[in-house]
Design a protein around this motif. Sequence first.
Motif, PDB file in Angstrom:
ATOM      1  N   SER A   1      44.306  41.505  45.773  1.00 53.11           N
ATOM      2  CA  SER A   1      44.218  42.708  44.812  1.00 53.11           C
ATOM      3  C   SER A   1      44.334  43.889  45.460  1.00 53.11           C
ATOM      4  O   SER A   1      44.727  44.869  44.545  1.00 53.11           O
ATOM      5  CB  SER A   1      42.780  42.474  44.258  1.00 53.11           C
TER       6      SER A   1
ATOM      7  N   ILE B   1      41.072  36.560  46.796  1.00 61.06           N
ATOM      8  CA  ILE B   1      41.154  37.486  45.686  1.00 61.06           C
ATOM      9  C   ILE B   1      41.159  39.051  46.149  1.00 61.06           C
ATOM     10  O   ILE B   1      41.875  39.996  45.660  1.00 61.06           O
ATOM     11  CB  ILE B   1      40.045  37.379  44.723  1.00 61.06           C
TER      12      ILE B   1
ATOM     13  N   GLU C   1      35.292  32.859  40.691  1.00 61.69           N
ATOM     14  CA  GLU C   1      35.777  34.193  41.166  1.00 61.69           C
ATOM     15  C   GLU C   1      36.604  34.954  40.441  1.00 61.69           C
ATOM     16  O   GLU C   1      36.898  36.489  40.488  1.00 61.69           O
ATOM     17  CB  GLU C   1      36.627  34.115  42.519  1.00 61.69           C
ATOM     18  N   SER C   2      37.575  34.172  39.292  1.00 62.92           N
ATOM     19  CA  SER C   2      38.464  35.036  38.684  1.00 62.92           C
ATOM     20  C   SER C   2      38.400  35.033  37.160  1.00 62.92           C
ATOM     21  O   SER C   2      38.793  35.820  36.486  1.00 62.92           O
ATOM     22  CB  SER C   2      39.857  34.481  38.962  1.00 62.92           C
TER      23      SER C   2
ATOM     24  N   ARG D   1      44.100  37.313  35.696  1.00 64.53           N
ATOM     25  CA  ARG D   1      43.341  36.143  35.379  1.00 64.53           C
ATOM     26  C   ARG D   1      44.090  34.889  34.929  1.00 64.53           C
ATOM     27  O   ARG D   1      43.513  33.651  35.206  1.00 64.53           O
ATOM     28  CB  ARG D   1      42.274  36.563  34.273  1.00 64.53           C
TER      29      ARG D   1
ATOM     30  N   SER E   1      49.635  33.537  47.458  1.00 66.75           N
ATOM     31  CA  SER E   1      48.234  32.955  47.126  1.00 66.75           C
ATOM     32  C   SER E   1      48.393  31.697  47.372  1.00 66.75           C
ATOM     33  O   SER E   1      47.252  30.996  47.512  1.00 66.75           O
ATOM     34  CB  SER E   1      48.237  33.286  45.615  1.00 66.75           C
TER      35      SER E   1
ATOM     36  N   TRP F   1      45.326  32.996  37.901  1.00 67.32           N
ATOM     37  CA  TRP F   1      44.413  32.278  38.629  1.00 67.32           C
ATOM     38  C   TRP F   1      43.918  31.071  38.059  1.00 67.32           C
ATOM     39  O   TRP F   1      43.608  29.991  38.669  1.00 67.32           O
ATOM     40  CB  TRP F   1      43.197  33.063  39.036  1.00 67.32           C
TER      41      TRP F   1
END
Length: 935
Positions: free
Chosen positions: A483, A479, A517-518, A492, A452, A495
Amino acid sequence: MSYINPLKKKFLDQTPPPNYVAGLGRGAIGFTTRSDIGSARNVDGGVPGFGDRKQQQQQRSGNEDDENGDDSDNIGYTNYDEFNGDANDGFSDPNAIYDADDKEADDIWAELDRKMDSRRKTRREEKEREQMEMDRMSRPKIQQQLAEYKLGLAAVSLDEWMNLPDGGDISRKAVKKQREIYVPVPDSLIERARQENESYSVLQVGNSSGGINDGNLSSISGTTTTDLTQVGSARKTVLDLKLNQVSDSVSGQTCVDPKGYLTDLKSKKIATDTEIGDIKKARLLFKSVIQTNPKHAPGWIAAAKLEMLAGKLSQARKIISQGCQECPDNEEVWIENANLQTPDNAKAVLAQAVKLIPQSVKVWLYATNLEKDIRMKKKILRRALEFIPTSVKLWKEAIELEEPDDARIMLGRAVECVSDNVELWLALANLETYEKAREVLNRARQSIPTSSEIWIAAAQLEESAKKNENVSRVIKKAIKSLSTTNIVVMDREKWIGEAEKSEKVGYPITCQAIIFESIGMGVEEEDRKRVWCADAEELIQRGSIKTASAVYAYLLTVFPTKKSVWVKVAQLEKQYGSKESLEQTLKQAIKNCPHYEVLWLMYAKEKWLAGDVDQARSILTQAFESNPGSEEIWLAAVKIESEMNEIKVARGLLKRAIDMAATERIWMKSALLEREFGESKAENDILAEGLKAFPTSWKLWLMKAQLEERVNPRALDKIRDIYNSAVTKCPSSIPLWLEFVRFEKRANNQQKARTLLEKAKLRNPKNEEIYLEFVRFEKSVGNAKAAANWLSVGLQECPKSGLLWAEAIANEPKHGQKNKCVDALNKCNNDQYVLTQVAKIFWFDGKLDKAKSWFKRAITTFSDYGDAWAYYYLFLLRTGQSSSNTSKNLNESEMNELLKQCLEAEPHHGEQWTKVSKQRAPIRLFCHCKYRFTK
């Protein structure tokens, strides 16, 4: 000398005389057993000798009974007991069997007892009741004796009640005479003082040539007195002279430090016999280890360290050299060998080590650290990379020594050799331009698809290039890509942590994109608001303000009409944001929540504090249109006009407010406005009208009584009537009762004030303010014992009252205040009164640092408590005046910062604070407070 027969037996071994009974002279009764008499028997079946004594005993007891007048026919009836009966009857036999007939008989007698008791119960209860009534008539209680007189008090008028004389103090106060007690000084103290001041006399006997006479007293030259302190100083002088003689008289240098040589001697460690013995035992142990297993490298290292500890460096080098020969593949042995050598010899040792174990990263790094020339360091590291091209440590050390251009080239080679290291890829991307950095990150993403950090670095790269529209797209792809990877699961919380890292390195757009986004991962729909608000509060506590702001921003996109969320966002922007961001937030808030008056008031207040009064008025005008009947908006408009000295406008607003929204608070604010500007008649009229509309408003009653006392201070009866009416209408208002008591005290009616306090306590039991007024009232009239009693009662009734505990700390003698503070903190640890009082105790004791920390704790935990702010300001003022110029300037800056924080907090509570803030003068801040507190 007496003759002893050796054939004679000892006394205990001799045969006893005939019919001998042991202890017969002391009243003991002898007995015989079958082994003594064999088969012989008496005629009556008893044992010979025993039966005769038994008959004699029975006859003796019978004669005694005859003498005592006992008419019993049974001679020897001695087992009869007055309570338990005859011990020889069948019922008291311990071996008797308790059968069913016995149980039936016991049950019958028990039932008879119960029935007889029930027949007598009614008559017994009647007799007890009659006896109780007779006792009450003969000795009635004081309450019953005064019952008739108490009923007569209902017909007493108010004038008669007020004309009752005050009760005098008829208590007998014993005056203890102070007796002077003389305690003589003990002899031991006198003797000790004499010995301390004693001088010793020494006789010096000598002849003219300096020799000692052989006892001729006539040749005594005289006596001298020797002082022991002078002897000590003389020894010091002699020692200094000897040290100065060691110094070189030419250059002033010496091989001995005349001041620190004793310290140096103390630092020299001399091994004791015990330590030497331990070293010998350890040497034998390690020798056994290395001889038993010569390939065991830690044994060689430990043996060398032992010799080093013992001070035998040559022996340690010899042992570790043998270890290198026995364990040539162990890097720790070679490194330890280099540690024990000189720098030049260490280089030679390591050169030999890298030939034997070229794959050892530690050996190469140690050899690099020995070199001081950077070119030699680079040469060694490059040589090491030829043998170990996959070592990340070696690449990092080599790259750090290079210039940026050479470092870029080496990083390109490093990512080819170590393609799975994220740090090297990111370092290479940081050294490249925007276009090349994108290519590097794309290659890195292909080499490490589960990282990431590479995706986030790509988003940060876009933000640094001012291409903010690409940031959210990159994060969304990240993401989605991560994922679908089964190897790495990014939840979550992780992130959110990545968003915090982006904020700390200065990428707020990336931080916001990650949150958007998270933040919704794994959150149920009904729990979204609660969970997201909790996340934002935790982020604020951790100092991640931008991340928390991003959470609130996303929350408002989902819940745009939530008033509580808008308030939290506005408070966050006010504390950490800029004026422009706060204004933009409030504009958006009143647009989405036009009927929430708090947002309008916050917006108007910010404009007013910024000095834009016209804009504040305009905002309140718009607020009136959205909330026509809002009391808060009316009062905010009145406050602005009154602060700007627009009295007519303020009065007009209040009249319109009374017509449109005539609340109790508006009536009170109208009367308060007139009081501020000295319009007593208008204030009286407003209070009269307000009390007609709200007869149970204790604030209006209190203002009316205070107005009457201020205008007509001698009209005591009229003021008293107002207070009587007030407490009748508002019996549960504590401030009314307390002001009524203080009025009677000012009128010198102490007994009536005490009676009012008793009535207030009956109407409002277990109230801490009433007990505190009791304590202070008794102290003011000089009755310290009654004050202490009331304080004790108050703490029993209200054990967690911080107000009473603070008073208890203040009333405690100085030597017991610390213990009282500990008790108060145990009972109510988190109380504003206790925290402030503890800070004051530290201040008065001179512990300024502790006092400051406790004051800060009080104003941080209870920002609405004005007394803590005022005392802290006074503390800084006093300590700054009594300190140096530097600390004075420091305290002035702290005071200015404290004023700013206090204005933002807007405290409303506090005993001393309200006295100052509710004065008629418009200046109510610390500049006024400090003079009041200093008195």
